[in-house]
Write a protein that holds these residues in place. Structure first.
Motif, mmCIF file in Angstrom:
data_model
loop_
_atom_site.group_PDB
_atom_site.id
_atom_site.type_symbol
_atom_site.label_atom_id
_atom_site.label_comp_id
_atom_site.label_asym_id
_atom_site.label_seq_id
_atom_site.Cartn_x
_atom_site.Cartn_y
_atom_site.Cartn_z
ATOM 1 N N SER A 154 0.778 -1.326 0.141
ATOM 2 C CA SER A 154 0.022 -0.024 -0.048
ATOM 3 C C SER A 154 1.029 1.260 0.137
ATOM 4 C CB SER A 154 -0.944 0.078 1.327
ATOM 5 O OG SER A 154 -0.117 0.298 2.303
ATOM 6 N N ARG A 202 -3.958 3.508 -0.445
ATOM 7 C CA ARG A 202 -4.439 2.441 -1.351
ATOM 8 C C ARG A 202 -3.306 1.544 -2.006
ATOM 9 N NH1 ARG A 202 -2.522 3.533 -6.341
ATOM 10 N NH2 ARG A 202 -2.389 5.457 -7.224
ATOM 11 N N ASN A 203 -3.517 0.884 -2.599
ATOM 12 C CA ASN A 203 -2.677 -0.344 -3.239
ATOM 13 C C ASN A 203 -1.684 0.349 -4.202
ATOM 14 O OD1 ASN A 203 -3.394 -2.667 -1.803
ATOM 15 N ND2 ASN A 203 -4.620 -3.445 -3.320
#
Length: 613
Positions: free
Chosen positions: A537, A583-584
């Motif tokens: 992430s 987020r990824n």
């Protein structure tokens, strides 16, 4: 008293005759040459023939008795050919002429190679050959090689030449002449490391038809047979348990040669680690170890490889196949970025397309394919020495970075560059110009290309493997340090989300290779503890970077990672918006972030020089 006088007279006469005999034995013959080729490796033969065909007076100095070097004395009888998009061989010129003499295949017998080299040399009247010779002295004058002193048995030669071409495997003449170089992968800050040497093994009484049949029945995974050549056998090689340390059996590369009613098999697979390629005692010790190991390998093949049940171990080739040693700093250092951008230089003299296939250097430094270019060009400047203005260096020790050389070191490319070097030297003589002027002379370059049957008209100046500029620049930086790879298919896994463990490995490689002052003893352990084998992430990427900088991340709130990383200038401008939210992380983003982290650290001054930064 009379007896004493007679005795003294006899002693004087004896000393006089000894002096006369020694003088006659070691009196030097002076030779004037226009182009001197040092070493009769395949490249040296091509250079000598090319220079002779340019009507130049050529002297070929050979360390060995016969020509062929790597192909004949080390029995490297399989060619790593360079192909274009239509599977046509792109290396032409004298290489093609020689290639046809040995049958036009990818394999040949060492004897046939030697015969072809000798035929090509014998056909030229302008070549004087001095074989079994030792280089004793290089005389220099005002950034120029003035002459060489060569010894052959009791004979001594002083050879003066206008231009010199070093075609030896290790650049021995260039080194004696004071040209600067680095060893192995020193340009990536891997000291005392180079590709493994190999003892090519020869077996007799082999039945290749049985192996071919076994492969049809999928007995050996990922293994292939075509014409007189079999390759693959990766798992087979790994399954072998060596008797000695510092060696291993990799996947087999086998060439079958018809021998009366049976076949001989040459196998290129025995990797010898920690062999100093420039130290004779190290090479001798490695050969002894290989000879003992060969007996065990014979038993392993007899028991496990189809067609080898009744095989016998034949005499081993007298020399090792040494893949890497010196890399010289020339007028242009061909780098990974040049191959990644698939550049066509203004002074291009040949093309290459072989993958950047770096062979294992040790048990804990396995081989890899950095990436696989469709094509790229070799500039004439990569052959022109920096210090001595009348010296060219051809072959694997030319001006290539260690990783670029993993592709450009292959023999067809070296043979092409040698021919080009000889024509360039002839042009310099004809036009009374220096070599750098020839590298800018369109007519001379066209003459070289004409002789090598090289047409560059349909090639763009560059055709990068990755089109997006930011990603291209970032990948080039990481590739040049050997930090990431694309493999045979140039697959950088851009569609796969990276893991924390992958990012951690990249961070540590960067810090180790750049000798980061912040790489304290606790940093590797801290990063290993903090990272997991899960998707990376954006917040965890920042946490790992901060930990690498010895920040107390466990005492920080997750939302503070971005602010602290921004403060420490760990985030490139174009990723600020992306890293501000959790987020990824895409692999593209991780590559750009990694390259930014790489730039954070100063390259050690010695490395900066040999890398040309």
């Amino acid at each position: 008293m009379l007896i004493k006088k007679k005795t003294l007279l006899i002693i004087i006469i004896a000393v006089f005759f000894v002096a006369v005999i020694n003088f006659s034995l070691f009196a030097a013959e002076n030779i004037k040459s226009e182009i001197l080729i040092y070493s009769a490796e395949p490249e040296g033969v091509m250079a000598a023939v090319a220079a002779a065909r340019q009507d130049k007076k050529v002297t070929l100095v050979m360390k060995r008795e016969k020509p062929g070097g790597l192909m004949t004395y080390a029995a490297l009888n399989f060619l790593d050919l360079n192909y274009d998009g239509n599977s046509n061989n792109i290396n032409k010129g004298l290489f093609s002429e020689w290639h046809q003499k040995v049958g036009g295949s990818i394999s040949f017998t060492p004897q046939k190679a030697e015969k072809a080299f000798m035929e090509m040399l014998a056909a030229e009247e302008n070549i004087r050959i001095i074989n079994s010779a030792q280089l004793q002295q290089v005389k220099l004058n005002n950034d120029t090689i003035k002459s060489l002193r060569i010894k052959k048995g009791n004979l001594v030669y002083n050879i003066e030449s206008d231009f010199y071409i070093d075609a030896s495997q290790d650049g021995d003449l260039a080194a004696e002449a004071g040209e600067k170089f680095f060893l192995g992968t020193a340009d990536m800050n891997l000291k005392n490391s180079w590709m493994a040497s190999t003892q090519i093994l020869k077996f007799s009484n082999v039945k290749p038809a049985r192996l071919k049949e076994a492969l049809k029945n999928n007995k050996y995974r990922a293994s292939y047979f075509r014409d007189d050549h079999a390759w693959g056998f990766s798992e087979f090689g790994k399954s072998y348990q060596p008797q000695a340390s510092n060696l291993r059996l990799r996947g087999l590369n086998i060439v079958f040669i018809k021998n009366q009613e049976s076949y001989d098999a040459y196998i290129n697979a025995l990797l010898l680690f920690r062999v100093n390629p420039l130290l004779e005692s190290s090479l001798k010790q490695a050969k002894k170890k290989a000879a003992v190991e060969a007996e065990s390998i014979l038993v392993y093949l007899q028991q496990n490889l189809a067609g080898f049940k009744n095989s016998e171990l034949a005499d081993l080739p007298p020399e090792l196949y040494r893949r890497e040693s010196r890399h010289f700093l020339t007028e242009y250092q061909l780098g990974v970025d040049d191959l990644f951008r698939q550049k066509i230089f203004f002074d291009a003299i040949t093309l290459a397309s072989y993958p950047l296939d770096y062979q294992a250097a040790d048990h804990d430094y396995p081989g890899f394919v950095l990436f696989n270019p469709e094509y790229y060009s070799i500039p004439l400047r990569s052959l022109i020495a920096r210090k001595n203005n009348n010296l060219l260096i051809v072959g694997r020790s030319s001006g290539y970075s260690s990783l670029a050389a993993a592709s450009s070191r292959v023999l067809p490319v070296g043979m092409n560059t040698a021919e080009a070097a000889a024509i360039a030297a002839a042009e310099a003589l004809n036009k009374n110009k220096n070599l750098l002027e020839i590298a800018k002379d369109k007519a001379s370059l066209n003459k070289i290309r004409f002789n090598l049957n090289l047409d560059l008209s349909n090639y763009p100046l560059e055709k990068p493997i990755i089109k997006e500029e930011k990603l291209l620049l970032s990948l080039e930086k990481l590739l040049s340090w050997g930090i990431t790879i694309g493999g045979y298919n140039n697959n950088f896994k851009l569609n796969i989300i990276p893991t924390e463990k992958e990012f951690t490995a990249i961070i540590l490689k960067i810090m180790q290779k750049k000798e980061a002052e912040t790489l304290y003893e606790w940093v590797p352990g801290s990063l290993e503890t903090l990272s997991r084998d899960q998707k990376l992430s954006t917040y965890n990427a920042l946490k790992l970077l901060l930990a690498a900088e010895s920040q107390r991340v466990l005492e920080m709130e997750q939302k503070d990672y971005f602010k602290k990383a921004l403060e420490l200038k760990l985030i490139p401008e174009d990723l600020e918006g992306i890293l501000a939210e959790n987020r990824n992380m895409s692999r593209r983003e991780m590559i750009i972030l990694s390259a930014h982290f790489l730039d954070r650290f100063r390259t050690p001054s010695e490395l900066k020089y040999i890398r040309g930064e």
